[in-house]
Motif scaffolding. Structure first.
Motif, mmCIF file in Angstrom:
data_model
loop_
_atom_site.group_PDB
_atom_site.id
_atom_site.type_symbol
_atom_site.label_atom_id
_atom_site.label_comp_id
_atom_site.label_asym_id
_atom_site.label_seq_id
_atom_site.Cartn_x
_atom_site.Cartn_y
_atom_site.Cartn_z
ATOM 1 N N GLY A 1 3.174 -10.233 5.492
ATOM 2 C CA GLY A 1 4.012 -10.833 6.521
ATOM 3 C C GLY A 1 3.612 -10.280 7.865
ATOM 4 O O GLY A 1 2.722 -9.430 7.967
ATOM 5 N N ALA A 2 4.271 -10.732 8.904
ATOM 6 C CA ALA A 2 3.938 -10.283 10.251
ATOM 7 C C ALA A 2 4.121 -8.776 10.413
ATOM 8 O O ALA A 2 3.351 -8.125 11.123
ATOM 9 N N LEU B 1 2.878 -3.435 -4.542
ATOM 10 C CA LEU B 1 3.772 -2.299 -4.347
ATOM 11 C C LEU B 1 3.982 -2.102 -2.856
ATOM 12 O O LEU B 1 3.030 -2.130 -2.075
ATOM 13 N N THR B 2 5.222 -1.911 -2.446
ATOM 14 C CA THR B 2 5.541 -1.676 -1.045
ATOM 15 C C THR B 2 5.592 -0.176 -0.769
ATOM 16 O O THR B 2 5.465 0.638 -1.679
#
Length: 92
Positions: free
Chosen positions: A67-68, A34-35
């Motif tokens: 991710g970065a 979940l973001t």
């Protein structure tokens, strides 16, 4: 993708007397992560700084770096956290 009608039908169940009652369980999802955008849909309207503070204090699940510049949370841990909040409310 859930449409508005499908979400409403999930949250509102019809019992044997044809009366409507709310089903407060989380909608089934095949999402593993979940973001930040998903959290408000689950009722977690927390600012990024509050999320960091709660995570550091062990009061919210730890994020996973995807991710970065991107993070997410395991859906299972978020749902377990919400269930624990509800259990704490019921118990005390």
């Amino acid at each position: 993708m859930w449409n508005l009608f499908a979400v409403w039908e999930y949250f509102v169940a019809v019992n044997h007397d044809n009366e409507r009652k709310f089903n407060m369980a989380a909608p089934p999802t095949n999402k593993i992560l979940l973001t930040r955008a998903d959290l408000p849909r689950l009722g977690l309207n927390l600012s990024p700084s509050t999320l960091l503070r709660l995570e550091a204090a062990g009061q919210f699940p730890k994020r996973v770096r995807i991710g970065a510049h991107s993070v997410a949370w395991l859906a299972s841990e978020i749902h377990a956290h919400i269930e624990a909040l509800a259990a704490d409310r019921e118990g005390g």
